[in-house]
Design a protein around this motif. Structure first.
Motif, short mmCIF file in Angstrom:
data_model
loop_
_atom_site.label_atom_id
_atom_site.label_comp_id
_atom_site.label_asym_id
_atom_site.label_seq_id
_atom_site.Cartn_x
_atom_site.Cartn_y
_atom_site.Cartn_z
N PHE A 78 0.84 -1.20 0.00
CA PHE A 78 0.00 0.00 0.00
C PHE A 78 0.87 1.26 0.00
O PHE A 78 0.69 2.17 -0.83
CB PHE A 78 -0.91 -0.02 1.23
CG PHE A 78 -1.83 1.16 1.33
CD1 PHE A 78 -3.05 1.16 0.68
CD2 PHE A 78 -1.48 2.27 2.10
CE1 PHE A 78 -3.92 2.25 0.78
CE2 PHE A 78 -2.33 3.36 2.19
CZ PHE A 78 -3.56 3.35 1.53
N GLY A 126 3.26 1.55 -3.19
CA GLY A 126 2.57 2.03 -4.39
C GLY A 126 2.46 3.54 -4.41
O GLY A 126 2.57 4.17 -5.47
N MET A 128 -4.99 3.34 -4.11
CA MET A 128 -4.45 2.07 -3.59
C MET A 128 -5.55 1.26 -2.93
O MET A 128 -5.61 0.03 -3.08
CB MET A 128 -3.31 2.34 -2.61
CG MET A 128 -2.06 2.94 -3.25
SD MET A 128 -1.37 1.95 -4.60
CE MET A 128 -0.86 0.46 -3.74
N MET A 186 -3.18 -4.54 -5.84
CA MET A 186 -2.39 -3.32 -5.66
C MET A 186 -1.09 -3.36 -6.45
O MET A 186 -0.68 -2.35 -7.04
CB MET A 186 -2.10 -3.11 -4.17
CG MET A 186 -3.30 -2.70 -3.34
SD MET A 186 -2.83 -2.15 -1.67
CE MET A 186 -2.31 -3.70 -0.93
N SER A 242 -1.33 -0.57 -9.42
CA SER A 242 -0.50 0.61 -9.19
C SER A 242 0.71 0.68 -10.12
O SER A 242 1.35 1.72 -10.23
CB SER A 242 -0.01 0.62 -7.74
OG SER A 242 0.92 -0.43 -7.52
#
Length: 441
Positions: free
Chosen positions: A32, A35, A46, A320, A324
């Motif tokens: 998280f 990214g 995210m 993610m 991302s």
């Protein structure tokens, strides 16, 4: 020195590695924030990638639940128990137990990864019941460690994908036959080297007698039998159906006929669905009655909680990583420091790093294949070699990724920290072998 390193690795993992569920949560936040920091994504973006991907592995989660439940159920039949006992009874010493378990784990995983996970764990548990003073943690780690060869084996998803007509990158790399991937001299050399080295390394990691942790489950005199039916209830038509061998024989006949037809048509081509299908209907047949089969299934389902809870979190991590662009950024960094000679090696290392966050062969190929293959063309590097670099990287770091260890741990009744110290040592040794393979060929 090697024993000292092993002890340090075990202590390190037992002290700092949290439960597998907490590990998945930590990885979630690592990805998280990475990214946002690396790719400039906003927190809301995210979260959206995470939520969109959260249920992306539902089908696979069910497959993994079934491989655990059907494998456990099949192994609890009298016939399979006798087979496991026959193999386990040939083992007399702790050293023999570790070596045999390691070798069978490698061979079974090379044939089919799903089959290998279940069979090696069940065999290890049976051996632990019979061999005194064998370290149960190392024995289960040995049962799991052979999984490292799966992507270089007959069920390897990347080499089988690129050998299939109309795969997603056919316009870039064409169709690559398995003679250039799975059965290439490089791949066979790596597989054989690991199958020789891993049992020896695991044997060397055996702890001193005072540090040995032995099996605490039921002994060899304890029989796990299905609950007996109430004799008075046998008079009812429903109870007679539940305890009818004819019902089990008829329904299992349907399944076995399908399997025969499938293998006649496709040859010995195993996938997870076929393994589960075979385990399920063999279990029905060998348990004899529907009631005994259902009782065994009810017992097996108790071990699936970790898979059901944790796999969605890994699906969110994958969402993610891909959404991302973080996975692509990691791959691009390795590309930037590569030469034609080192590109396969760096591809292997980058795949190993990405596999910690994307523990799926198919998912990893979808992320890395479109990035690495055009670069291989530009550098004049063999597409087959780069494909196998992605495959081996995906398999390699499974040794320290609890995602794939969950079925084994559930069958063994252990936690991730119990085996990961030993698996970390296997990671270093197998990583050196695979890296050397890509440099020499």
């Amino acid at each position: 020195m090697f024993q000292a390193l092993t002890n340090a690795s075990v202590r390190l993992v037992q002290r700092y590695l949290p439960d597998a569920f907490i590990f998945a949560i930590i990885l979630t936040f690592v990805v998280f924030f990475a990214g946002m920091a690396v790719n400039g994504k906003s927190p809301l973006e995210m979260v959206t990638y995470w939520g969109d991907g959260f249920w992306g592995l539902l089908s696979f989660t069910m497959q993994m639940v079934l491989i655990l439940v059907t494998g456990h159920t099949l192994a609890s039949t009298d016939l399979c128990k006798r087979g496991l006992r026959a193999v386990a009874s040939s083992v007399k010493t702790p050293g023999q137990a570790i070596v045999l378990t390691s070798l069978i784990s490698c061979l079974a995983a090379w044939i089919n990864w799903g089959f290998g996970i279940v069979i090696s764990a069940l065999l290890a548990r049976e051996i632990a019941r019979r061999v005194e003073n064998v370290d149960y943690r190392l024995l289960i780690a040995s049962a799991y460690g052979g999984f490292v060869v799966w992507h270089g084996g007959l069920s390897g998803s990347v080499p089988l994908t690129v050998a299939t007509e109309n795969h997603s990158l056919q316009d870039v790399i064409g169709v690559i036959p398995t003679s250039e991937t799975l059965f290439s001299p490089m791949n066979l050399t790596i597989v054989i080297a690991i199958m020789i080295a891993l049992p020896l390394i695991n044997r060397m990691m055996m702890p001193a007698k005072e540090d040995t942790v032995v099996y605490k489950g039921p002994g060899i005199d304890h029989e796990e039998t299905a609950a007996a039916s109430d004799a008075t209830a046998m008079d009812s038509p429903a109870a007679r159906l539940e305890n009818s061998r004819i019902v089990s024989m008829l329904v299992s006949a349907l399944g076995l006929i399908f399997l025969i037809a499938y293998f006649v048509k496709n040859g010995f081509k195993l996938n997870l669905d076929i393994v589960n299908f075979g385990f399920l209907f063999l279990g029905i047949l060998l348990h004899g009655t529907p009631r005994k089969f259902l009782d065994a299934m009810n017992e097996a389902v108790k071990a699936t909680a970790g898979i059901v809870v944790q796999f969605p979190f890994y699906a969110g991590i994958i969402g993610m990583m891909t959404g991302s662009g973080l996975a692509a950024s990691i791959s691009q960094w390795f590309i930037s420091i590569s030469t034609p000679a080192t590109f396969p090696l760096f591809t292997f290392w980058s795949a190993g790093l990405l596999n910690v966050f994307i523990p799926s062969g198919g998912g990893q190929w979808a992320v890395q294949g479109p990035i690495m293959m055009p670069v291989a063309t530009e550098l004049g590097v063999s597409h087959a070699k780069v494909a196998m670099a992605i495959a081996w990287g995906d398999a390699w770091t499974n040794l320290i990724q609890p995602f794939w260890a969950l079925p084994v741990l559930a069958l063994a009744g252990l936690g991730a920290r119990d085996i990961m110290g030993y698996c970390l040592m296997m990671l270093f040794v197998t990583g050196a072998i695979i890296s050397l393979g890509f440099l020499l060929f």
